[in-house]
Design a protein around this motif. Sequence first.
Motif, PDB file in Angstrom:
ATOM      1  N   THR A 287     144.329  41.431  48.076  1.00 55.91           N
ATOM      2  CA  THR A 287     144.885  40.798  46.637  1.00 55.91           C
ATOM      3  C   THR A 287     143.905  39.881  46.040  1.00 55.91           C
ATOM      4  O   THR A 287     142.817  39.328  46.813  1.00 55.91           O
ATOM      5  CB  THR A 287     146.094  40.337  47.063  1.00 55.91           C
ATOM      6  OG1 THR A 287     145.806  38.926  47.931  1.00 55.91           O
ATOM      7  CG2 THR A 287     147.180  41.311  47.808  1.00 55.91           C
ATOM      8  N   ASP A 288     144.246  39.612  44.825  1.00 55.87           N
ATOM      9  CA  ASP A 288     143.460  38.849  44.123  1.00 55.87           C
ATOM     10  C   ASP A 288     143.223  37.154  44.885  1.00 55.87           C
ATOM     11  O   ASP A 288     142.519  36.369  44.941  1.00 55.87           O
ATOM     12  CB  ASP A 288     143.906  38.701  42.626  1.00 55.87           C
ATOM     13  CG  ASP A 288     143.514  39.746  41.839  1.00 55.87           C
ATOM     14  OD1 ASP A 288     142.631  40.455  42.245  1.00 55.87           O
ATOM     15  OD2 ASP A 288     144.267  39.753  40.784  1.00 55.87           O
ATOM     16  N   SER A 289     144.597  36.886  45.710  1.00 57.68           N
ATOM     17  CA  SER A 289     144.729  35.525  46.001  1.00 57.68           C
ATOM     18  C   SER A 289     143.971  35.618  47.250  1.00 57.68           C
ATOM     19  O   SER A 289     143.492  34.374  47.559  1.00 57.68           O
ATOM     20  CB  SER A 289     146.336  35.631  46.358  1.00 57.68           C
ATOM     21  OG  SER A 289     146.619  34.252  46.620  1.00 57.68           O
ATOM     22  N   GLN A 290     143.954  36.590  48.038  1.00 57.18           N
ATOM     23  CA  GLN A 290     142.951  36.624  49.188  1.00 57.18           C
ATOM     24  C   GLN A 290     141.510  36.531  48.918  1.00 57.18           C
ATOM     25  O   GLN A 290     141.118  35.767  49.682  1.00 57.18           O
ATOM     26  CB  GLN A 290     143.237  37.992  50.156  1.00 57.18           C
ATOM     27  CG  GLN A 290     144.396  38.126  50.956  1.00 57.18           C
ATOM     28  CD  GLN A 290     144.734  39.463  51.405  1.00 57.18           C
ATOM     29  OE1 GLN A 290     144.571  40.356  50.748  1.00 57.18           O
ATOM     30  NE2 GLN A 290     145.218  39.339  52.609  1.00 57.18           N
ATOM     31  N   GLN A 292     140.358  34.904  46.304  1.00 55.88           N
ATOM     32  CA  GLN A 292     140.160  33.727  45.953  1.00 55.88           C
ATOM     33  C   GLN A 292     139.924  32.776  46.937  1.00 55.88           C
ATOM     34  O   GLN A 292     138.966  31.852  47.195  1.00 55.88           O
ATOM     35  CB  GLN A 292     141.494  33.058  45.000  1.00 55.88           C
ATOM     36  CG  GLN A 292     141.384  31.510  44.489  1.00 55.88           C
ATOM     37  CD  GLN A 292     140.288  31.285  43.897  1.00 55.88           C
ATOM     38  OE1 GLN A 292     139.713  32.202  43.023  1.00 55.88           O
ATOM     39  NE2 GLN A 292     139.557  30.143  43.753  1.00 55.88           N
ATOM     40  N   GLY A 313     150.121  30.339  53.709  1.00 53.35           N
ATOM     41  CA  GLY A 313     150.452  31.535  53.094  1.00 53.35           C
ATOM     42  C   GLY A 313     151.801  31.953  53.952  1.00 53.35           C
ATOM     43  O   GLY A 313     151.888  31.903  55.030  1.00 53.35           O
ATOM     44  N   SER A 459     144.061  25.727  50.983  1.00 50.35           N
ATOM     45  CA  SER A 459     143.790  27.161  50.270  1.00 50.35           C
ATOM     46  C   SER A 459     145.224  27.665  50.352  1.00 50.35           C
ATOM     47  O   SER A 459     145.685  27.761  51.551  1.00 50.35           O
ATOM     48  CB  SER A 459     142.646  28.092  50.837  1.00 50.35           C
ATOM     49  OG  SER A 459     141.525  27.582  50.511  1.00 50.35           O
ATOM     50  N   THR A 460     145.660  28.577  49.360  1.00 54.27           N
ATOM     51  CA  THR A 460     146.991  29.114  49.405  1.00 54.27           C
ATOM     52  C   THR A 460     146.830  30.461  48.964  1.00 54.27           C
ATOM     53  O   THR A 460     146.512  31.084  47.931  1.00 54.27           O
ATOM     54  CB  THR A 460     147.965  28.502  48.609  1.00 54.27           C
ATOM     55  OG1 THR A 460     148.136  26.966  49.051  1.00 54.27           O
ATOM     56  CG2 THR A 460     149.423  28.912  48.633  1.00 54.27           C
ATOM     57  N   ILE A 461     147.438  31.595  49.757  1.00 51.46           N
ATOM     58  CA  ILE A 461     147.720  32.818  49.586  1.00 51.46           C
ATOM     59  C   ILE A 461     149.333  33.091  48.887  1.00 51.46           C
ATOM     60  O   ILE A 461     150.208  32.777  49.810  1.00 51.46           O
ATOM     61  CB  ILE A 461     147.553  33.826  50.482  1.00 51.46           C
ATOM     62  CG1 ILE A 461     146.196  33.464  51.444  1.00 51.46           C
ATOM     63  CG2 ILE A 461     147.639  35.213  50.245  1.00 51.46           C
ATOM     64  CD1 ILE A 461     145.794  34.370  52.371  1.00 51.46           C
ATOM     65  N   ARG A 462     149.388  33.193  47.580  1.00 55.44           N
ATOM     66  CA  ARG A 462     150.769  33.323  47.122  1.00 55.44           C
ATOM     67  C   ARG A 462     151.164  34.756  46.989  1.00 55.44           C
ATOM     68  O   ARG A 462     152.458  35.057  47.094  1.00 55.44           O
ATOM     69  CB  ARG A 462     150.675  32.739  45.772  1.00 55.44           C
ATOM     70  CG  ARG A 462     150.786  31.195  45.596  1.00 55.44           C
ATOM     71  CD  ARG A 462     151.757  30.705  46.272  1.00 55.44           C
ATOM     72  NE  ARG A 462     153.042  31.124  45.876  1.00 55.44           N
ATOM     73  CZ  ARG A 462     153.955  30.240  45.831  1.00 55.44           C
ATOM     74  NH1 ARG A 462     154.042  29.046  45.679  1.00 55.44           N
ATOM     75  NH2 ARG A 462     155.200  30.662  45.437  1.00 55.44           N
ATOM     76  N   GLU A 463     150.269  35.719  46.801  1.00 60.24           N
ATOM     77  CA  GLU A 463     150.559  37.162  46.797  1.00 60.24           C
ATOM     78  C   GLU A 463     151.004  37.918  47.981  1.00 60.24           C
ATOM     79  O   GLU A 463     150.351  37.466  49.155  1.00 60.24           O
ATOM     80  CB  GLU A 463     149.392  37.925  45.856  1.00 60.24           C
ATOM     81  CG  GLU A 463     149.197  37.672  44.558  1.00 60.24           C
ATOM     82  CD  GLU A 463     147.907  38.399  44.185  1.00 60.24           C
ATOM     83  OE1 GLU A 463     148.242  39.504  43.708  1.00 60.24           O
ATOM     84  OE2 GLU A 463     146.972  37.677  44.277  1.00 60.24           O
TER      85      GLU A 463
END
Length: 710
Positions: A287-290, A292, A313, A459-463
């Motif tokens: 995912t884009d979040s990963q 990042q 996450g 760092s935070t994974i939101r998706e």
Amino acid sequence: MPVPERSEYSYSRFKSNRQSTSKEVGLMSNHLFQVPLTKLQGVGPQKAGELHALGISTVGHLIEYYPFRYEDYRVRELRDVKDGERITIQGTIAAPPAMQRYGGKTRLICRVTVDQTLVTAVWFNRAFLKEQLVVGREITLTGKWDQRRKHLTVADSEFPDRGAAKSGTLQPVYSVGGNITQAAMRKLIAKALSQFGAHIPEILPPELLEQHALIARAEAISGIHNPDNTKNGQEARRRMVYEELFLFQLTLQAYRATHMKKADGLVHKVNNEEIRAFVGQLPFALTDSQKQVINEILHDMKQPFVMNRLLQGDVGAGKTVVAAVALYATVRAGHQGALMVPTEILAEQHARSLGKLFEPLGIQIGLLTGSLTDRKRRDLIASLQMGLLDIVVGTHALIQEDVFFRSLGLVVTDEQHRFGVNQRSILRRKGMNPDVLSMTATPIPRTLAITVFGDMEVSTIRERPKGRKSIKTYSVKHEMMDRVLGFIRKEAELGRQTFFICPLIEESEKLDVQNAIDLHIQLSLALPQLAIGLLHGRMSAAEKEETMAAFASGRTNVLVSTTVIEVGVDVPNATLMIVMDADRFGLSQLHQLRGRVGRGEHQSYCILIADPKSENGQERMRAMTETDDGFEISRRDLEIRGPGEFFGTKQSGMPEFRLANLLNDFEVLEQARDDAAALTSKEAFWSSPTYAPLRDYLAREARLREEPLD
């Protein structure tokens, strides 16, 4: 002002500055926190021992032993009072009292005129008051008001002609025990303030007091114990909440100023093309979040500074693959990686999944747990020390004294809150300042994470991974078990599998809750056509591995388990999570359990079987059925449990605040962080006598050491 080179902020220089200025300023650590309780008038060794049992060992501790609430003795008019409220009223005795006796107890009844209203006042077991209840005498009463009957159940009473001590005041209520009563604690603290109040030092610098319009420290402490009025109490609390949060942030920001930019970390020479190739051969798209957070981690690993990053996450957000990329980077840079997890089941699973990713690339994976035979353990440790193993996955066994690495470049801890501060730091010290990546599936809002974990980058994974469906969650009563069994049969017919969680392994005399062993027998009888497995913490490692292998391969339809499967277990074909006595579990724990399903392409469900009479339990059930967002779940869990328990104070090393509440005082926490960061970046902070009390505080807390904080 930018932070100067670290040599200017060495601990030795800090220490010498503190010694040269502490005599000028009358510092806190040299004074009240070193004054024994026996210096207080009327406190002997026995009383001091009783106070010590409450965590109070010095005069300083006693003065800062704050009340957790107040009893309101301010007189109110009856027209402003609601039914059932605790109130204080003042009136005149209108008729002689009557005494009733029953079963060795007494009930004293007296009519009192209050605001032209005739009130019936009732005392239980206060027979000695009868002679004092004289018609025409004024009296102040405190108790529970019954609006319909104009009836007051009296808890406390005073006569103004004798000098009412409580009337019109807010009386502090403390945590007490043993022979220390509320009255005794109030007297002790009042005596301490009278005897030593003039010696309470100010610790905050003048500019912060002026900037935030804060009252003096001595005035604030006195105001918390004896607020003149609500506004005075609020101002006193505001001052001390700010101080408490500021001092906490100061320790973190001082650490950042003196340690986080030390140029003595490993510089990972990361080849971006190799990373892209590795990510490209993964069986799924990131995912884009990963992407990042991977960029953030790799950027840190390339720097000469030690990485200390928290990766948070939601359950199933894909933190493990991010860790895999970081481990791949450290191996390709010529170093070794270590992944420490809380349970053997999770360690075995991670070792298998990483093996599938890495072994085709020639990267060797080892598994180190407490259940290895002595011979296998010796061989693995030797391979690790000689550099024949690139990555080791393990439990607490990784931090044994005889475990050494050839070149440890990256330490990853999964579910970091499950490990104590010392455990994490021991693993880190097995290398020459390796980079550190901590992971947690108990997410909190990013701004709060940055503030609380001030010595870590976040760092935070939101998706969620693409195609991952929401898990449908239901809360039901125990009486609906037949329908639940029908649901299990239906899912089994579709080829799906079920987790069935119990709070206990076996029957307990103390708790009336379902246990795994009995449930396994009951389900085997109720569902004879299905294969039922059993998993719990008392089984041997081989038995656990065999049970999990049977479930993962689909040979077992239903797995009855305790919370040993709470984190990390990944069986994509499992679509049904059932939790017995769900009201016995915490909110974040329930969310973790729910996260064991919903990992495949099929719709998944979570059924929480709970006692409807459990008030807190039902509050958790509502939260679970209303949202599956881990950040929202954590927010509600923080509200229900409070900050200390939520953050795992004992495990994480984070202090449990005496006055501050991280949820309600969040804005103050952020302001305190900004103030502490600005102050520690100034040269004057480390040398000026103005800031000597703060430097002394840091030394007393032993936070600024040459060894990094965790």
